[in-house]
Design a protein around this motif. Structure first.
Motif, PDB file in Angstrom:
ATOM      1  N   THR A 106     -21.265  25.373  -8.728  1.00  0.00           N
ATOM      2  CA  THR A 106     -22.383  26.606  -9.395  1.00  0.00           C
ATOM      3  C   THR A 106     -23.172  26.730  -8.420  1.00  0.00           C
ATOM      4  O   THR A 106     -24.388  26.030  -8.960  1.00  0.00           O
ATOM      5  CB  THR A 106     -22.338  26.603 -10.703  1.00  0.00           C
ATOM      6  N   LEU A 107     -23.740  27.934  -7.979  1.00  0.00           N
ATOM      7  CA  LEU A 107     -25.234  27.863  -7.605  1.00  0.00           C
ATOM      8  C   LEU A 107     -26.335  28.643  -8.746  1.00  0.00           C
ATOM      9  O   LEU A 107     -25.822  29.679  -9.062  1.00  0.00           O
ATOM     10  CB  LEU A 107     -25.514  28.797  -6.205  1.00  0.00           C
ATOM     11  N   VAL A 108     -27.363  27.965  -8.605  1.00  0.00           N
ATOM     12  CA  VAL A 108     -28.269  27.897  -9.469  1.00  0.00           C
ATOM     13  C   VAL A 108     -29.834  27.998  -8.913  1.00  0.00           C
ATOM     14  O   VAL A 108     -29.661  27.379  -7.915  1.00  0.00           O
ATOM     15  CB  VAL A 108     -28.687  27.014 -10.673  1.00  0.00           C
ATOM     16  N   ALA A 109     -30.956  28.601  -9.537  1.00  0.00           N
ATOM     17  CA  ALA A 109     -32.054  27.814  -8.958  1.00  0.00           C
ATOM     18  C   ALA A 109     -32.774  26.085  -9.027  1.00  0.00           C
ATOM     19  O   ALA A 109     -31.985  26.013  -9.942  1.00  0.00           O
ATOM     20  CB  ALA A 109     -33.138  28.509 -10.159  1.00  0.00           C
ATOM     21  N   ASP A 110     -33.316  26.101  -8.177  1.00  0.00           N
ATOM     22  CA  ASP A 110     -33.744  24.675  -8.087  1.00  0.00           C
ATOM     23  C   ASP A 110     -34.100  23.942  -9.594  1.00  0.00           C
ATOM     24  O   ASP A 110     -33.617  22.384  -9.005  1.00  0.00           O
ATOM     25  CB  ASP A 110     -35.384  24.620  -7.021  1.00  0.00           C
ATOM     26  N   GLY A 111     -34.540  24.347 -10.174  1.00  0.00           N
ATOM     27  CA  GLY A 111     -35.685  23.524 -11.149  1.00  0.00           C
ATOM     28  C   GLY A 111     -33.447  23.127 -12.553  1.00  0.00           C
ATOM     29  O   GLY A 111     -33.744  22.571 -13.020  1.00  0.00           O
ATOM     30  N   GLU A 112     -32.656  24.397 -11.924  1.00  0.00           N
ATOM     31  CA  GLU A 112     -31.442  23.727 -12.570  1.00  0.00           C
ATOM     32  C   GLU A 112     -30.333  22.980 -12.441  1.00  0.00           C
ATOM     33  O   GLU A 112     -29.458  22.421 -12.578  1.00  0.00           O
ATOM     34  CB  GLU A 112     -30.639  25.104 -13.348  1.00  0.00           C
ATOM     35  N   ALA A 113     -30.012  22.458 -10.264  1.00  0.00           N
ATOM     36  CA  ALA A 113     -29.692  22.180 -10.351  1.00  0.00           C
ATOM     37  C   ALA A 113     -29.037  20.708 -11.000  1.00  0.00           C
ATOM     38  O   ALA A 113     -30.647  20.101 -10.691  1.00  0.00           O
ATOM     39  CB  ALA A 113     -29.970  21.912  -8.183  1.00  0.00           C
ATOM     40  N   ASP A 114     -28.177  20.592 -10.658  1.00  0.00           N
ATOM     41  CA  ASP A 114     -27.530  18.608 -11.105  1.00  0.00           C
ATOM     42  C   ASP A 114     -26.450  18.592 -10.397  1.00  0.00           C
ATOM     43  O   ASP A 114     -24.954  19.113 -11.006  1.00  0.00           O
ATOM     44  CB  ASP A 114     -27.254  19.112 -12.456  1.00  0.00           C
ATOM     45  N   LEU A 115     -26.587  17.851  -9.157  1.00  0.00           N
ATOM     46  CA  LEU A 115     -25.539  17.974  -8.914  1.00  0.00           C
ATOM     47  C   LEU A 115     -23.825  16.743  -9.612  1.00  0.00           C
ATOM     48  O   LEU A 115     -23.041  17.560  -9.412  1.00  0.00           O
ATOM     49  CB  LEU A 115     -25.331  17.107  -7.277  1.00  0.00           C
ATOM     50  N   ALA A 116     -24.531  16.148 -10.400  1.00  0.00           N
ATOM     51  CA  ALA A 116     -23.195  15.201 -11.403  1.00  0.00           C
ATOM     52  C   ALA A 116     -22.733  16.464 -12.238  1.00  0.00           C
ATOM     53  O   ALA A 116     -21.866  15.559 -12.489  1.00  0.00           O
ATOM     54  CB  ALA A 116     -24.031  14.591 -11.918  1.00  0.00           C
ATOM     55  N   SER A 117     -22.850  17.935 -12.103  1.00  0.00           N
ATOM     56  CA  SER A 117     -22.738  18.691 -13.136  1.00  0.00           C
ATOM     57  C   SER A 117     -21.875  19.791 -12.175  1.00  0.00           C
ATOM     58  O   SER A 117     -21.554  20.875 -12.553  1.00  0.00           O
ATOM     59  CB  SER A 117     -22.874  19.420 -14.421  1.00  0.00           C
ATOM     60  N   GLY A 118     -22.280  20.077 -11.429  1.00  0.00           N
ATOM     61  CA  GLY A 118     -21.132  20.428 -10.117  1.00  0.00           C
ATOM     62  C   GLY A 118     -22.497  22.095  -9.624  1.00  0.00           C
ATOM     63  O   GLY A 118     -22.417  22.944  -9.338  1.00  0.00           O
ATOM     64  N   LYS A 119     -23.677  21.543 -10.086  1.00  0.00           N
ATOM     65  CA  LYS A 119     -24.662  22.477 -10.253  1.00  0.00           C
ATOM     66  C   LYS A 119     -26.042  21.910  -8.439  1.00  0.00           C
ATOM     67  O   LYS A 119     -26.493  21.739  -8.972  1.00  0.00           O
ATOM     68  CB  LYS A 119     -25.633  23.091 -11.109  1.00  0.00           C
ATOM     69  N   ILE A 120     -25.222  23.563  -7.793  1.00  0.00           N
ATOM     70  CA  ILE A 120     -25.992  23.151  -6.785  1.00  0.00           C
ATOM     71  C   ILE A 120     -27.393  24.425  -6.240  1.00  0.00           C
ATOM     72  O   ILE A 120     -27.497  25.200  -6.542  1.00  0.00           O
ATOM     73  CB  ILE A 120     -24.908  22.678  -4.986  1.00  0.00           C
ATOM     74  N   SER A 121     -28.547  23.912  -5.355  1.00  0.00           N
ATOM     75  CA  SER A 121     -29.172  24.768  -5.694  1.00  0.00           C
ATOM     76  C   SER A 121     -29.245  25.566  -4.675  1.00  0.00           C
ATOM     77  O   SER A 121     -28.799  25.886  -3.439  1.00  0.00           O
ATOM     78  CB  SER A 121     -30.889  24.007  -5.313  1.00  0.00           C
ATOM     79  N   VAL A 122     -29.774  27.164  -5.027  1.00  0.00           N
ATOM     80  CA  VAL A 122     -28.992  28.037  -3.517  1.00  0.00           C
ATOM     81  C   VAL A 122     -30.037  27.694  -2.214  1.00  0.00           C
ATOM     82  O   VAL A 122     -30.223  28.653  -1.498  1.00  0.00           O
ATOM     83  CB  VAL A 122     -29.598  29.745  -4.067  1.00  0.00           C
ATOM     84  N   ASN A 123     -31.380  27.327  -2.510  1.00  0.00           N
ATOM     85  CA  ASN A 123     -32.004  26.719  -1.556  1.00  0.00           C
ATOM     86  C   ASN A 123     -31.673  25.499  -0.901  1.00  0.00           C
ATOM     87  O   ASN A 123     -32.241  25.345   0.470  1.00  0.00           O
ATOM     88  CB  ASN A 123     -33.893  26.358  -1.872  1.00  0.00           C
ATOM     89  N   SER A 124     -30.781  24.808  -1.512  1.00  0.00           N
ATOM     90  CA  SER A 124     -29.628  23.844  -0.493  1.00  0.00           C
ATOM     91  C   SER A 124     -29.376  24.264   1.224  1.00  0.00           C
ATOM     92  O   SER A 124     -28.715  25.562   0.891  1.00  0.00           O
ATOM     93  CB  SER A 124     -28.760  22.871  -1.596  1.00  0.00           C
ATOM     94  N   PRO A 125     -29.435  23.147   1.329  1.00  0.00           N
ATOM     95  CA  PRO A 125     -28.466  23.306   2.992  1.00  0.00           C
ATOM     96  C   PRO A 125     -27.187  24.454   2.561  1.00  0.00           C
ATOM     97  O   PRO A 125     -26.714  25.170   3.079  1.00  0.00           O
ATOM     98  CB  PRO A 125     -28.127  22.124   4.156  1.00  0.00           C
ATOM     99  N   ILE A 126     -25.983  23.113   1.530  1.00  0.00           N
ATOM    100  CA  ILE A 126     -24.839  24.017   1.195  1.00  0.00           C
ATOM    101  C   ILE A 126     -25.024  25.387   0.318  1.00  0.00           C
ATOM    102  O   ILE A 126     -24.495  26.605   0.471  1.00  0.00           O
ATOM    103  CB  ILE A 126     -24.244  23.023   0.525  1.00  0.00           C
ATOM    104  N   GLY A 127     -26.113  25.560  -0.305  1.00  0.00           N
ATOM    105  CA  GLY A 127     -26.223  26.812  -0.910  1.00  0.00           C
ATOM    106  C   GLY A 127     -26.568  28.116  -0.111  1.00  0.00           C
ATOM    107  O   GLY A 127     -26.153  28.850  -0.213  1.00  0.00           O
TER     108      GLY A 127
END
Length: 157
Positions: A106-127
């Protein structure tokens, strides 16, 4: 000036709760720790006082950062979002072309990113590499070890 960041209603609520905790509880604790250390005598050689002042400074810096984040925070209205393309809050199923592994993010904002729960930041390379893609597209993402290719299998909300 703060930059605009997009959050889910849940993510924004967590930010507000953290700020309230820091202001209402942690600030009071920091003030008490400074007062107790000050009561112990000579401030020029009082390591406890210096540590309490430093902790207070770090706390105030965190409060300021959270206030800036909240000033630029916007809640995303998921009902208005296009589901044909990958956007913030999209749930994306991708397949690594190299090893065939499938992942759900799930693509989320930086402050909500949590790789363990499958949430990656839209500003990460993959995002960043996934944004704007549609089902059937191939996302080529630059990583330190080279370029990774992912097939976009599914997009949902």
């Amino acid at each position: 000036m703060s930059k605009v960041s997009y959050y889910t209603a849940e993510g924004l609520k967590k930010l507000r709760e953290e700020l309230k905790q820091l202001k209402d509880i942690e600030r009071v604790k920091a003030s008490k720790a400074i007062a107790e250390a000050r009561d112990k005598g000579d401030l020029s050689e009082n390591a406890e006082y210096d540590a309490a002042k430093e902790a207070q400074g770090m706390l105030e810096m965190r409060i300021s950062k959270l206030e800036d984040q909240l000033a630029g925070a916007r809640v995303i209205d998921e009902s208005q979002m296009d589901t044909s393309k990958i956007l913030v809050l999209s749930k994306v199923k991708i397949k690594n072309q190299t090893n065939g592994m499938e992942m759900l993010y799930t693509l989320v904002a930086d402050g909500e990113a949590d790789l363990a729960s499958g949430k990656i930041s839209v500003n990460s390379p993959i995002g960043k590499g996934l944004l704007g893609k549609s089902v059937g597209d191939v996302a080529e993402i630059q990583v330190p070890s080279g370029i990774m290719k992912f097939d976009i299998i599914e997009i949902s909300r």
